[in-house]
Scaffold this active site. Structure first.
Site, PDB file in Angstrom:
ATOM      1  N   ASP A 161      57.907  61.916  64.016  1.00 52.68           N
ATOM      2  CA  ASP A 161      58.139  61.227  65.303  1.00 52.68           C
ATOM      3  C   ASP A 161      58.133  62.199  66.478  1.00 52.68           C
ATOM      4  O   ASP A 161      58.818  61.976  67.478  1.00 52.68           O
ATOM      5  CB  ASP A 161      59.466  60.451  65.278  1.00 52.68           C
ATOM      6  CG  ASP A 161      59.594  59.534  64.084  1.00 52.68           C
ATOM      7  OD1 ASP A 161      58.664  58.744  63.862  1.00 52.68           O
ATOM      8  OD2 ASP A 161      60.611  59.610  63.367  1.00 52.68           O
ATOM      9  N   GLU A 162      57.353  63.264  66.388  1.00 49.71           N
ATOM     10  CA  GLU A 162      57.364  64.293  67.431  1.00 49.71           C
ATOM     11  C   GLU A 162      56.463  63.960  68.621  1.00 49.71           C
ATOM     12  O   GLU A 162      56.454  64.690  69.614  1.00 49.71           O
ATOM     13  CB  GLU A 162      56.920  65.655  66.854  1.00 49.71           C
ATOM     14  CG  GLU A 162      57.792  66.196  65.750  1.00 49.71           C
ATOM     15  CD  GLU A 162      57.244  65.858  64.370  1.00 49.71           C
ATOM     16  OE1 GLU A 162      57.727  66.434  63.384  1.00 49.71           O
ATOM     17  OE2 GLU A 162      56.316  65.009  64.284  1.00 49.71           O
ATOM     18  N   ALA A 168      53.437  55.893  58.248  1.00 46.57           N
ATOM     19  CA  ALA A 168      53.325  56.659  59.490  1.00 46.57           C
ATOM     20  C   ALA A 168      53.162  55.697  60.656  1.00 46.57           C
ATOM     21  O   ALA A 168      52.625  54.610  60.506  1.00 46.57           O
ATOM     22  CB  ALA A 168      52.128  57.596  59.420  1.00 46.57           C
ATOM     23  N   HIS A 194      51.998  55.915  64.853  1.00 44.53           N
ATOM     24  CA  HIS A 194      51.630  56.636  66.071  1.00 44.53           C
ATOM     25  C   HIS A 194      51.498  55.640  67.213  1.00 44.53           C
ATOM     26  O   HIS A 194      50.831  54.616  67.072  1.00 44.53           O
ATOM     27  CB  HIS A 194      50.294  57.369  65.896  1.00 44.53           C
ATOM     28  CG  HIS A 194      50.379  58.560  65.000  1.00 44.53           C
ATOM     29  ND1 HIS A 194      49.269  59.240  64.564  1.00 44.53           N
ATOM     30  CD2 HIS A 194      51.431  59.209  64.464  1.00 44.53           C
ATOM     31  CE1 HIS A 194      49.640  60.256  63.788  1.00 44.53           C
ATOM     32  NE2 HIS A 194      50.953  60.243  63.717  1.00 44.53           N
ATOM     33  N   THR A 195      52.148  55.918  68.321  1.00 43.08           N
ATOM     34  CA  THR A 195      52.011  55.084  69.513  1.00 43.08           C
ATOM     35  C   THR A 195      51.194  55.835  70.547  1.00 43.08           C
ATOM     36  O   THR A 195      51.533  56.951  70.925  1.00 43.08           O
ATOM     37  CB  THR A 195      53.389  54.729  70.097  1.00 43.08           C
ATOM     38  OG1 THR A 195      54.171  54.076  69.093  1.00 43.08           O
ATOM     39  CG2 THR A 195      53.241  53.800  71.289  1.00 43.08           C
ATOM     40  N   GLN A 198      54.114  62.189  59.670  1.00 41.27           N
ATOM     41  CA  GLN A 198      55.459  62.706  59.379  1.00 41.27           C
ATOM     42  C   GLN A 198      55.648  64.121  59.950  1.00 41.27           C
ATOM     43  O   GLN A 198      55.162  64.396  61.020  1.00 41.27           O
ATOM     44  CB  GLN A 198      55.745  62.645  57.869  1.00 41.27           C
ATOM     45  CG  GLN A 198      55.941  61.239  57.334  1.00 41.27           C
ATOM     46  CD  GLN A 198      54.672  60.591  56.830  1.00 41.27           C
ATOM     47  OE1 GLN A 198      53.788  61.231  56.285  1.00 41.27           O
ATOM     48  NE2 GLN A 198      54.555  59.303  57.024  1.00 41.27           N
ATOM     49  N   THR A 238      59.172  62.681  52.453  1.00 44.93           N
ATOM     50  CA  THR A 238      58.096  61.762  52.118  1.00 44.93           C
ATOM     51  C   THR A 238      57.470  62.222  50.799  1.00 44.93           C
ATOM     52  O   THR A 238      57.912  63.206  50.207  1.00 44.93           O
ATOM     53  CB  THR A 238      57.060  61.690  53.257  1.00 44.93           C
ATOM     54  OG1 THR A 238      56.189  60.576  53.043  1.00 44.93           O
ATOM     55  CG2 THR A 238      56.263  62.979  53.382  1.00 44.93           C
ATOM     56  N   THR A 266      57.072  52.198  62.907  1.00 46.79           N
ATOM     57  CA  THR A 266      56.829  51.433  61.688  1.00 46.79           C
ATOM     58  C   THR A 266      57.985  50.504  61.351  1.00 46.79           C
ATOM     59  O   THR A 266      57.785  49.342  61.010  1.00 46.79           O
ATOM     60  CB  THR A 266      56.574  52.389  60.501  1.00 46.79           C
ATOM     61  OG1 THR A 266      55.438  53.205  60.800  1.00 46.79           O
ATOM     62  CG2 THR A 266      56.312  51.616  59.222  1.00 46.79           C
ATOM     63  N   ARG A 298      66.416  56.050  65.907  1.00 50.05           N
ATOM     64  CA  ARG A 298      66.374  57.418  65.402  1.00 50.05           C
ATOM     65  C   ARG A 298      67.656  58.155  65.752  1.00 50.05           C
ATOM     66  O   ARG A 298      68.246  57.931  66.804  1.00 50.05           O
ATOM     67  CB  ARG A 298      65.170  58.155  65.993  1.00 50.05           C
ATOM     68  CG  ARG A 298      63.839  57.569  65.568  1.00 50.05           C
ATOM     69  CD  ARG A 298      62.664  58.216  66.271  1.00 50.05           C
ATOM     70  NE  ARG A 298      61.423  57.520  65.941  1.00 50.05           N
ATOM     71  CZ  ARG A 298      60.438  57.288  66.792  1.00 50.05           C
ATOM     72  NH1 ARG A 298      60.541  57.702  68.051  1.00 50.05           N
ATOM     73  NH2 ARG A 298      59.355  56.646  66.416  1.00 50.05           N
ATOM     74  N   VAL A 330      54.863  65.551  79.551  1.00 49.86           N
ATOM     75  CA  VAL A 330      55.947  65.141  80.455  1.00 49.86           C
ATOM     76  C   VAL A 330      55.983  63.624  80.622  1.00 49.86           C
ATOM     77  O   VAL A 330      56.540  63.103  81.581  1.00 49.86           O
ATOM     78  CB  VAL A 330      55.807  65.833  81.825  1.00 49.86           C
ATOM     79  CG1 VAL A 330      56.034  67.333  81.682  1.00 49.86           C
ATOM     80  CG2 VAL A 330      54.442  65.548  82.462  1.00 49.86           C
TER      81      VAL A 330
END
Length: 426
Positions: free
Chosen positions: A13-14, A39, A41-42, A221, A236, A297, A302, A411
């Site tokens: 989630d970085e 997994a 991804h946004t 991940q 995982t 997901t 978090r 940013v």
């Protein structure tokens, strides 16, 4: 040659999706090398949000070849849903390719995953990822190519596997089993829909590299979730680390030119397991709310905490990181003081390296340094010079503590909210 591996440097989630999407604009090929529909991804483009689980983030660029490598376990139903969802929004998916060697997540994997998690409480996404990888290692799983080309041999193996899974369901979980014919029809129908995307992806990626094209390997991940090098057993079932890119695509390590570690300007984790810098107070709530820290997901909130450079140094070592991408720096805008963990304190002993034992990690207390915050909106910054002095000092301290330069600073969630200090592709 310009092949870049992008890895998560923390617990996932970085912000890898945003960085992948940004780099994909210059890439000719984007490759997913491990994980599955667990997994998330946004990617935000022109006021639109795209949530991707299996398809590489490069799919939003019509000229980019997008590859799902052999290290990815494919839930065919979810993949079809994802393809259909993109097509309905006007996204062309004809540039997608799926490895013939990709293991398939079967319906029984998801059901067993759900039942097993009731006992283990590891905190899986219940997407069948672990059971699918387990069957792969046990050599009883099915690959994408098996289903389409296996014929009667596949049907016999599949029937035997259903009988085996039904014994597990009935004898271990006291649950009803699966209907062979119904599941067979479902699996064959899904495979037929995906047939046009299947290819020898190892050859495709290898050829692209040898032709001098820009290739981006997209990990899911993060380093601390790696099956071997993560906080086992709260990990995982695959290899998110840089080495996994080679195994998960069929590309040799000498073909890789750079390894980019993506790290948030703070730390998050989903599910169970030790988390030394976790904040269970209003500061953690600020990070969660401003950072919108809810799983793509699962939707789970978090866990949030200060940046941990013990983890980042570990990620540098395990992955051979050449560069960092620091994301969500803007989330720290409101803090007057910001802490960075530089070491752990364990039973009076100072630890500067990440411990191998999670029992030790669970008893570690973070050793912090404090830096002054900048307390102003940085979301419009387009260069390092646009950042306040204290924000620049924060990034410089991360570089100093890890020994790796920040090539990219994010940013905000949009493509344009990205500062490039040094180009990744040459």
């Amino acid at each position: 040659m310009s092949a870049v591996v992008l890895v998560g440097a923390q617990w996932g989630d970085e912000g890898k999706g945003k960085i992948t999407d940004f780099l994909a604009e210059k890439a000719n090929c984007v490759v997913r090398y491990q994980g599955g529909s667990n997994a998330g991804h946004t990617v935000e483009v022109s006021q639109e949000k795209f949530m991707l689980h299996l398809i590489p983030s490069g799919i939003l660029y019509p000229e980019t070849l997008c590859v799902i490598g052999n290290g990815v376990v494919v839930d065919m139903g979810k993949l079809i849903e994802e393809i259909d969802g993109l097509q309905k929004r006007g996204i062309d998916t004809s540039n997608l390719r799926i490895s013939l060697r990709s293991p398939v997540v079967m319906p029984y994997h998801k059901r067993i995953d759900e039942l097993e998690d009731r006992h283990t409480r590891i905190g899986t996404t219940k997407r069948g990822i672990g059971p699918a990888y387990a069957d792969k290692i046990n050599r009883i799983g099915f690959r994408m190519g098996d289903i389409l080309t296996g014929g009667e041999c596949f049907r016999e193996r599949f029937k035997a596997q259903i009988e085996y899974k039904n014994r597990i369901m009935e004898e271990i979980y006291q649950e009803d089993g699966f209907d062979y014919q119904q599941m067979l029809n479902e699996v064959l129908g899904q495979a037929e829909q995906l047939k046009k995307y299947l290819a020898d992806t190892s050859y495709l990626v290898y050829t692209a590299i040898k032709e001098g094209k820009k290739v981006l390997f997209e990990g899911a991940q993060g380093t601390l979730l790696d099956i071997d090098h993560g906080t086992y057993p709260y990990v995982t079932s695959s290899h998110p680390i840089a080495g996994g890119a080679c195994v998960g695509t069929g590309i040799g390590p000498t073909n890789i030119s750079k390894v980019l570690g993506v790290a948030k300007a703070y730390t998050t984790r989903v599910g169970e397991g030790p988390f030394p810098t976790e904040l269970n107070d209003f500061q953690g709530e600020i990070l969660r709310d401003k950072g919108q820290e809810y799983g793509t997901t699962t939707g789970r909130p978090r866990r949030c905490g200060w940046l941990d450079t013990v983890i980042l140094r570990y990620a540098v070592r395990i992955n051979g990181l050449t560069d960092f991408a620091i994301t969500k720096l803007d989330v720290l805008d409101s803090f007057s003081t910001i802490k960075i963990c530089v070491a752990y304190r364990y039973k009076g002993q100072l630890l500067t390296e990440f411990p191998n034992n999670i029992a030790i990690l669970d008893d570690c207390e973070p050793e912090y340094i404090e830096l002054p915050g900048w307390q102003e909106d940085i979301s419009a910054a387009s260069s390092i010079e646009d950042l306040p002095l204290n924000a620049r000092a924060y990034v410089a301290k991360i570089e100093e503590l890890t020994g790796v330069k920040a090539a990219i600073i994010a940013v905000g969630p949009k493509r344009k909210q990205t500062i490039v200090n040094s180009p990744l592709f040459t």
